[in-house]
Scaffold this active site. Structure first.
Site, mmCIF file in Angstrom:
data_model
loop_
_atom_site.group_PDB
_atom_site.id
_atom_site.type_symbol
_atom_site.label_atom_id
_atom_site.label_comp_id
_atom_site.label_asym_id
_atom_site.label_seq_id
_atom_site.Cartn_x
_atom_site.Cartn_y
_atom_site.Cartn_z
ATOM 1 N N CYS A 1 -1.579 -3.802 3.390
ATOM 2 C CA CYS A 1 -2.406 -5.008 3.290
ATOM 3 C C CYS A 1 -1.509 -6.239 3.272
ATOM 4 C CB CYS A 1 -3.302 -4.963 2.046
ATOM 5 S SG CYS A 1 -2.402 -4.807 0.504
ATOM 6 N N HIS B 1 3.400 14.220 5.486
ATOM 7 C CA HIS B 1 3.182 15.612 5.051
ATOM 8 C C HIS B 1 3.568 16.536 6.193
ATOM 9 C CE1 HIS B 1 0.920 14.012 1.658
ATOM 10 N NE2 HIS B 1 0.245 13.271 2.513
ATOM 11 N N SER C 1 0.837 -1.208 0.000
ATOM 12 C CA SER C 1 0.000 0.000 0.000
ATOM 13 C C SER C 1 0.863 1.246 0.000
ATOM 14 C CB SER C 1 -1.016 0.017 1.142
ATOM 15 O OG SER C 1 -2.001 0.979 0.830
#
Length: 128
Positions: free
Chosen positions: A96, A81, A76
């Site tokens: 996953c 940020h 994934s």
């Protein structure tokens, strides 16, 4: 109408583990160092036992500027940020992969950035 119970094997299930959070009061010099942040995320990919597909990072100017780092992994992603004006960052680690450890990646990045405080959230995003 007849109902049938279908037993699914572990191969038929997606194991979605999502660890994400908000990091407060971080040294603003770290939050603008794009190269450092990208290396940090790449190391977290290894620590979490994920397989890197590609990593990108961007710097943004302006009052709400900062750095964004995105690591696309086979399992994934990791997204970091930062907002240097606010000494703030968000961190998202989702996988996953049954053998991957998003908590280890999250902890590694938090320990490196040394926020004065942070919030952590968990979500189970597994299929039935």
């Amino acid at each position: 109408m007849e109902e049938r119970l279908v037993l699914k094997s572990s191969e038929d299930k997606i194991v979605g583990k999502h660890v994400f959070g908000n990091l407060y009061d971080i040294d603003p010099k770290l939050l603008t160092d794009r190269e450092y942040l990208e290396k940090l995320v790449l190391e977290a990919v290894k620590i979490a036992n994920m397989k890197l597909v590609e990593a990108k990072s961007w710097s943004f100017g302006g009052k709400k500027g900062g750095v964004s780092v995105l690591a696309l992994v086979e399992e994934s992603h990791i997204a970091l940020h930062t907002w240097n004006e606010y000494n703030y960052a968000t961190l998202d680690v989702y996988t996953c992969g049954e053998q991957s450890d998003p908590q280890a990646a999250f902890d590694y990045i938090v320990n490196a950035l040394k926020p004065r405080r942070y919030q952590i959230f968990y979500a189970d995003r597994s299929s039935d």
